[in-house]
Write an enzyme that holds these catalytic residues in place. Structure first.
Site, mmCIF file in Angstrom:
data_model
loop_
_atom_site.group_PDB
_atom_site.id
_atom_site.type_symbol
_atom_site.label_atom_id
_atom_site.label_comp_id
_atom_site.label_asym_id
_atom_site.label_seq_id
_atom_site.Cartn_x
_atom_site.Cartn_y
_atom_site.Cartn_z
ATOM 1 N N GLU A 114 0.838 -1.207 0.000
ATOM 2 C CA GLU A 114 0.000 0.000 0.000
ATOM 3 C C GLU A 114 0.875 1.261 0.000
ATOM 4 O O GLU A 114 0.573 2.244 -0.683
ATOM 5 C CB GLU A 114 -0.932 -0.011 1.211
ATOM 6 C CG GLU A 114 -1.948 -1.161 1.142
ATOM 7 C CD GLU A 114 -2.902 -1.146 2.326
ATOM 8 O OE1 GLU A 114 -2.468 -1.470 3.441
ATOM 9 O OE2 GLU A 114 -4.081 -0.794 2.134
ATOM 10 N N GLU A 134 -3.288 -9.984 3.946
ATOM 11 C CA GLU A 134 -4.468 -9.625 4.744
ATOM 12 C C GLU A 134 -5.555 -10.682 4.617
ATOM 13 O O GLU A 134 -6.225 -11.024 5.589
ATOM 14 C CB GLU A 134 -5.044 -8.271 4.275
ATOM 15 C CG GLU A 134 -4.228 -7.059 4.648
ATOM 16 C CD GLU A 134 -3.168 -6.699 3.602
ATOM 17 O OE1 GLU A 134 -2.776 -7.588 2.820
ATOM 18 O OE2 GLU A 134 -2.725 -5.539 3.604
#
Ligand code: 1HE
Length: 260
Positions: A114, A134
């Site tokens: 990210e 995740e």
């Protein structure tokens, strides 16, 4: 206040390029809350002399993402604010004063991906791999990945990565759109620096337009995008620096475009 190096984040200027390095190799540069806030503060306080930046990580990996040791039981409200804290910090990277070139190697995973996605150019070496663990940790991206990563590789690829735990190696990652440059192991930082030094020579208004106007234009309906583009073009070309650069070309004093 000028930016400071902290234990987990090193800052230095090399000419007009800001060098920023995650320096928490014992934890694979995992992003603690303190480190996310330090990144925010650093990008908010870059010296005016900085015209471009390079971001990389010390040790074997660029970044292992969120510091999982801090992932405690948060209620929904606290989780919302934690994610928004990441958003604010990574907005300072994406919409800061200068273009940022990420130099990637080793793990670029979870929140590390990210962070890389918030940079403007990504240079990856052969050791780089990309993943979004995740999915298997029972959580979701929260650092802007759901917005930025589909814009790099498409929603279908991101969905596959999160559903199946798929890992992209460096070559696959470049083909998919994570990185714009692929270099041999150990050369990402050097290549990123070379690019940043080239970027630093651009007219500041052109760099501003590319960081602040282009991503917004790309999100606008075409009709509004054309108008925003025209306004930005008019402002950029009216700068004395733009006129001087065009004049230099017409006088035969500026580089031609070469395919080398
Ligand atoms: C960490 C972290 C971390 C390493 N938080 N401590 N991210 C992940 O799920 C990735 C988790 N990490 C890994 O899969 C691996 O560590 C790596 C592939 C990145 C590197 O492997 P390796 O073999 O080089 O290192 P290691 O032995 O696994 O880790 C070394 C130490 O770093 C070890 O601590 P130690 O005290 O036992 O030495 C690890 O616990 C520690 N470490 N990664 C905390 N991530 C805004 S939302 C974003 C959501 C996410 O990012 S979720 C994805 C999190």
């Amino acid at each position: 206040m000028p930016p400071m190096s902290s234990r987990d984040l090193h800052f230095e200027m090399l000419g007009d390029v800001a060098l920023i390095r995650l320096t928490r190799p014992s934890k694979r540069n995992a992003l603690s809350d303190a480190l996310v806030l330090a990144l925010r503060d650093l990008f908010e306080n870059l010296p005016a002399a900085a015209r471009a930046a390079v971001l990389d990580g010390e040790g074997e990996h660029f970044c292992a993402g969120l510091d999982l040791s801090e992932l405690k039981e948060r209620d929904a409200g606290a989780g919302l604010h934690h994610s928004r804290m990441w958003h604010a910090a990574l907005e300072c990277v994406q919409y800061g004063p200068v273009p940022v070139v990420a130099a990637l190697h080793g793990a670029v995973v979870g929140g590390g991906l990210e962070l890389a996605a918030a940079c403007h150019i990504r240079v990856a070496d052969d050791t780089t791999f990309y993943a979004l663990p995740e999915g298997s940790r029972g959580i979701f991206v929260g650092g802007g990945g759901a917005v930025r990563i589909p814009r790099l590789i498409g929603a279908a690829r991101m969905t596959d990565m999160m559903l199946t735990g798929r890992v992209y190696d460096a070559a696959e990652g470049e083909r998919a759109g994570f990185a714009q440059y692929l270099v041999p192991a150990g050369q990402a930082r050097g290549k990123a620096l070379e690019l940043a030094q080239r970027i630093a020579q651009n007219a500041p208004l052109t760099n501003y337009a590319l960081i602040h106007a282009l991503p917004r234009i790309a999100e606008q309906p075409a009709d509004q995008g054309f108008l925003t583009e025209a306004l930005m073009a008019a402002i950029a070309q009216s700068a004395p620096e733009a006129k001087a650069r065009v004049r230099a070309f017409l006088d035969g004093k500026a580089d031609k475009v070469r395919k080398d």
